[in-house]
Design a protein around this motif. Sequence first.
Motif, mmCIF file in Angstrom:
data_model
loop_
_atom_site.group_PDB
_atom_site.id
_atom_site.type_symbol
_atom_site.label_atom_id
_atom_site.label_comp_id
_atom_site.label_asym_id
_atom_site.label_seq_id
_atom_site.Cartn_x
_atom_site.Cartn_y
_atom_site.Cartn_z
ATOM 1 N N CYS A 93 7.291 40.569 43.179
ATOM 2 C CA CYS A 93 7.906 40.548 44.501
ATOM 3 C C CYS A 93 9.390 40.202 44.392
ATOM 4 O O CYS A 93 9.752 39.209 43.773
ATOM 5 N N GLY A 94 10.233 41.031 44.988
ATOM 6 C CA GLY A 94 11.666 40.823 44.944
ATOM 7 C C GLY A 94 12.351 41.475 43.773
ATOM 8 O O GLY A 94 13.591 41.542 43.735
ATOM 9 N N ALA A 95 11.595 41.970 42.793
ATOM 10 C CA ALA A 95 12.212 42.670 41.663
ATOM 11 C C ALA A 95 12.794 43.991 42.146
ATOM 12 O O ALA A 95 12.279 44.612 43.089
ATOM 13 N N PRO A 96 13.877 44.470 41.536
ATOM 14 C CA PRO A 96 14.485 45.723 42.011
ATOM 15 C C PRO A 96 13.584 46.925 41.778
ATOM 16 O O PRO A 96 12.930 47.038 40.745
ATOM 17 N N GLN A 97 13.565 47.818 42.759
ATOM 18 C CA GLN A 97 12.858 49.083 42.632
ATOM 19 C C GLN A 97 13.703 50.151 43.333
ATOM 20 O O GLN A 97 14.553 49.835 44.167
ATOM 21 N N PRO A 98 13.495 51.437 43.002
ATOM 22 C CA PRO A 98 14.322 52.486 43.614
ATOM 23 C C PRO A 98 14.183 52.498 45.132
ATOM 24 O O PRO A 98 13.089 52.377 45.679
ATOM 25 N N ALA A 99 15.313 52.622 45.819
ATOM 26 C CA ALA A 99 15.324 52.715 47.276
ATOM 27 C C ALA A 99 15.228 54.174 47.683
ATOM 28 O O ALA A 99 15.668 55.064 46.947
ATOM 29 N N PRO A 100 14.645 54.467 48.854
ATOM 30 C CA PRO A 100 14.477 55.865 49.278
ATOM 31 C C PRO A 100 15.780 56.641 49.331
ATOM 32 O O PRO A 100 15.824 57.814 48.976
ATOM 33 N N GLY A 101 16.867 56.010 49.745
ATOM 34 C CA GLY A 101 18.132 56.726 49.864
ATOM 35 C C GLY A 101 19.025 56.601 48.651
ATOM 36 O O GLY A 101 20.205 56.936 48.704
ATOM 37 N N GLY A 102 18.475 56.114 47.548
ATOM 38 C CA GLY A 102 19.272 55.874 46.358
ATOM 39 C C GLY A 102 19.554 54.402 46.174
ATOM 40 O O GLY A 102 19.444 53.599 47.108
ATOM 41 N N GLY A 103 19.900 54.040 44.994
ATOM 42 C CA GLY A 103 20.147 52.643 44.700
ATOM 43 C C GLY A 103 18.849 51.881 44.491
ATOM 44 O O GLY A 103 17.799 52.466 44.173
ATOM 45 N N GLN A 104 18.896 50.596 44.705
ATOM 46 C CA GLN A 104 17.736 49.753 44.486
ATOM 47 C C GLN A 104 17.515 48.815 45.670
ATOM 48 O O GLN A 104 18.443 48.499 46.414
ATOM 49 N N THR A 105 16.270 48.397 45.807
ATOM 50 C CA THR A 105 15.901 47.475 46.875
ATOM 51 C C THR A 105 14.856 46.497 46.336
ATOM 52 O O THR A 105 14.111 46.842 45.409
ATOM 53 N N PRO A 106 14.812 45.287 46.868
ATOM 54 C CA PRO A 106 13.800 44.334 46.380
ATOM 55 C C PRO A 106 12.388 44.810 46.700
ATOM 56 O O PRO A 106 12.118 45.296 47.802
ATOM 57 N N ARG A 107 11.482 44.657 45.757
ATOM 58 C CA ARG A 107 10.102 45.084 45.957
ATOM 59 C C ARG A 107 9.445 44.204 47.023
ATOM 60 O O ARG A 107 9.457 42.976 46.924
ATOM 61 N N PRO A 108 8.846 44.790 48.060
ATOM 62 C CA PRO A 108 8.121 43.999 49.057
ATOM 63 C C PRO A 108 6.726 43.644 48.568
ATOM 64 O O PRO A 108 6.228 44.217 47.601
ATOM 65 N N CYS A 109 6.110 42.707 49.229
ATOM 66 C CA CYS A 109 4.717 42.345 48.959
ATOM 67 C C CYS A 109 4.027 42.078 50.287
ATOM 68 O O CYS A 109 4.598 42.360 51.345
ATOM 69 N N SER A 110 2.833 41.550 50.239
ATOM 70 C CA SER A 110 2.072 41.291 51.453
ATOM 71 C C SER A 110 1.379 39.949 51.388
ATOM 72 O O SER A 110 0.966 39.498 50.306
ATOM 73 N N LEU A 111 1.247 39.320 52.537
ATOM 74 C CA LEU A 111 0.377 38.172 52.695
ATOM 75 C C LEU A 111 -0.916 38.682 53.307
ATOM 76 O O LEU A 111 -0.886 39.397 54.317
ATOM 77 N N VAL A 112 -2.029 38.363 52.694
ATOM 78 C CA VAL A 112 -3.326 38.843 53.167
ATOM 79 C C VAL A 112 -4.172 37.646 53.591
ATOM 80 O O VAL A 112 -4.381 36.718 52.812
ATOM 81 N N VAL A 113 -4.633 37.691 54.826
ATOM 82 C CA VAL A 113 -5.500 36.645 55.370
ATOM 83 C C VAL A 113 -6.880 37.245 55.577
ATOM 84 O O VAL A 113 -7.026 38.269 56.256
ATOM 85 N N VAL A 114 -7.879 36.624 54.966
ATOM 86 C CA VAL A 114 -9.265 37.080 55.133
ATOM 87 C C VAL A 114 -10.008 36.025 55.939
ATOM 88 O O VAL A 114 -10.375 34.983 55.413
ATOM 89 N N PRO A 115 -10.231 36.259 57.237
ATOM 90 C CA PRO A 115 -10.980 35.286 58.043
ATOM 91 C C PRO A 115 -12.458 35.346 57.679
ATOM 92 O O PRO A 115 -13.012 36.415 57.445
ATOM 93 N N ARG A 116 -13.069 34.206 57.621
ATOM 94 C CA ARG A 116 -14.481 34.130 57.278
ATOM 95 C C ARG A 116 -15.252 33.564 58.459
ATOM 96 O O ARG A 116 -14.778 32.660 59.147
#
Length: 833
Positions: free
Chosen positions: A231-254
Amino acid sequence: MTAMVRRSGREPLRGWRLALALVVVVPLAGAAMVAPQYPAGAQQPSGGVDAPTDSAVTVSGRADGVYGDDFSDLRVTVSQTRNLTSQGISVSWTGGKPTVMRDAVQMVANYLQIMQCWGPDPAAADFRETCVQGFGRPGGAVNRIPKLLVPDPLETVLSPDAKIIPFLAVTGERSSDGAECDAGCNLGALLSDYFRADNTNEIYQGFTAADGTGRVVFEVQNAITQPYLGCGAPQPAPGGGQTPRPCSLVVVPRGDHDMDGNPLCAGCALVDSPLQASTFRDRIVIPLQFESLGGGCELGAEERLTVGSDLVADAVRSWQPALCADGGATFGYSAASDEDAVRQVLSPVPGAPGMGFTAEPAVPLPGGPEVLHAPVVLSGAVIAFNIDVEVDASAPPDVLKLRASALRELKLTPRLVAKLLTQSYSSDVPGGAVSEHVRNNPRDLFQDPELRSLNPVFVQFTRVAALRSGLMVAQGNSAAYREVWKWILADATARKWLAGEPDEHGMVVNSYYRDVLNTGVPLDTFPKADATEVVGAGAPEDKPFGTGHLRPYLGSMEEAALQTRRADPKSKTVWDANRTPPDYVAGSALRPVGFRGAMSITDAASAARYGLYAASLTNQNQEFVAPTREGMLAAVDAMVPSEADDDVLMIDPTKKAPGAYPLTMVNYAAVNISNQDQAARDDYAQFLRYAAGAGQTEGVRRGELPRGYVPLPNKLRQQTMSAANAIERGPAPSPTPSVEPTEPETTTPTTLSTTPASTSTSTGTPNAGLPPVTPGPTRTPAPVPPATAVSQTTPGGPLGLVGQYALVAALALGLLGGAAGPVLLRLSGRRRI
């Protein structure tokens, strides 16, 4: 335990099988931007993780849970979803069903499980494999897939013999699913290449109170702390260049239903993994955006070196990208003790840092360089804690409602902190239960009648096994540590106790510390002087463990805060004969919610970063004051000039100051202007203008003042602006040897100019003589207010910081055998435990 799991042959419930039930899916499109459900805690440092941000979101559960559970009333709020680093974020909820408990802390139904995942497509079949898993209860295993009589109707991907959900790393590596494992297989070892029990960040069980609410702090990890998420590591951006890698928070209600839709039987518990297909179907997915890892400054650019205190680290890291933007100077920063920072700044060696951060004045010896001091941040030392309320159903209603929640208030006196720092509780000493010098003392802080009289909630605690981690501290010396000792020694009750006088209940100081602390001079270290050693169970006689194993030092104040969030003091007291070479290792996994009990001395910014509460401490007015904005500002108003330099303010621990937090500290930039050329002085001046201007804007974006700091009062910001002017002007001209004049002359004394040097690039619109604070980082330097009347130059003198405390440093080194480790002398007789 004799409770049974319904429809599984009535076999005994194992620790690892306390998984949970199903539920909720998240309509992401309807996510609302709202403030957290829980207001900022009264004892959080300024701007703690419960404080609202503009990226907070609230999402709802769904009604059509797979097993018949209804989560339509559930509302989950995440306090921050953008501009994330490695930090804590608050996850709170309303509308949940009260958690069903087996005993004081064991949850069996109706709770939340929370994890972090890197997968780009939350709807993909392998998205669940991108989530960092948990390791269950202490000593338990990973998220197993139980073989119930009723199979998972949606589980079609895994092999029939799979025992865990495999982990798919962002690097492309994939763990085994355990299908090849026999009954004695260590499933945790299958994942240990990616994460372990001591660094997983999954919240295994989030407790829902009787009113349907809950709150936990989740440790978000970027690619530095968890490279297999990226998460946050550089990855290619859609319009060129680089952007930080996004991630997700996952909540599993029980919920409280079995996999066949029937309610759980009395005494039964959920046992399926939150990553199992049917359970994971009802996940709530919340996108997370991270700051880039690069910092935003040009790689390879020449750096202006800075060095100094842990207390400025978060602020400097935040300001660096704003300062180097648009061609500005790049500032390097290295953490060091105040004393080391002063030594380096005063050094005549070419290439030494020109600016150091310290809470104590940098005073050169006669003939030394000219040094200017400028306030940069207002912070302080705090005693941070992560303690869960452990009570059973017999507790009074006002206490019962807190069950398994995080304790938010803690009152401590100087004597209580002295007891912790001197290993005077028996659980802080190896073999302390039978060690003559501490065996008659309380087992830990939470059994101390003094603490219980101030914090009655501990009288109701029914479990205290998790509350034995002592007080975590970092290695090395620090002005902050000296302030702690000054505060302790300013209290007559604490002084008498340290000198050997028992408290009202007969508790005495650990005898190893009497000669260490009764010198009359406050230390700037936290020595670990108890030399007791014991041989652990199964270890050979010549392999004992001591204080360094039981209560080890941590590397920094930030690490102390992180390990407090994880409730892991890094103790290693269990002998592992299978290790190569054999050695002592940690005895259990991370403590999940409900079992945590950890404390540390850290700085306010680090405590806020990881979502910790901070203890209220007594001041000279005998008031309990927390490190809030109000408490720190009241302390600044009562500060006095240091004896070595009038421009540096410090706490007088004997002064009565109503409402003042006693460990408040102003941290200064000490700039050596004699050894720097004009370009360097211009850059350092620009740093200070930013620090006193836009850098005092509170926020979570880069360039802003991070949580835990309090914006500098105007008078201190003016002092910094004036120092920036003087730095640009440079040192005063050296006096010229007098020449006998041929005729009388009239000389005019040299005065400091109150106008900027011609090389200054400062621009902007004045704002009543003060630098404006704007919402976010800016490259426009703040306008310079009129210079203050006081001199910005540190007078030369023999009372340098190193010389001032040389005796203390020598004493500490002699007692500690060097700052790198505790004093661990061998005892003639060892005890086996």
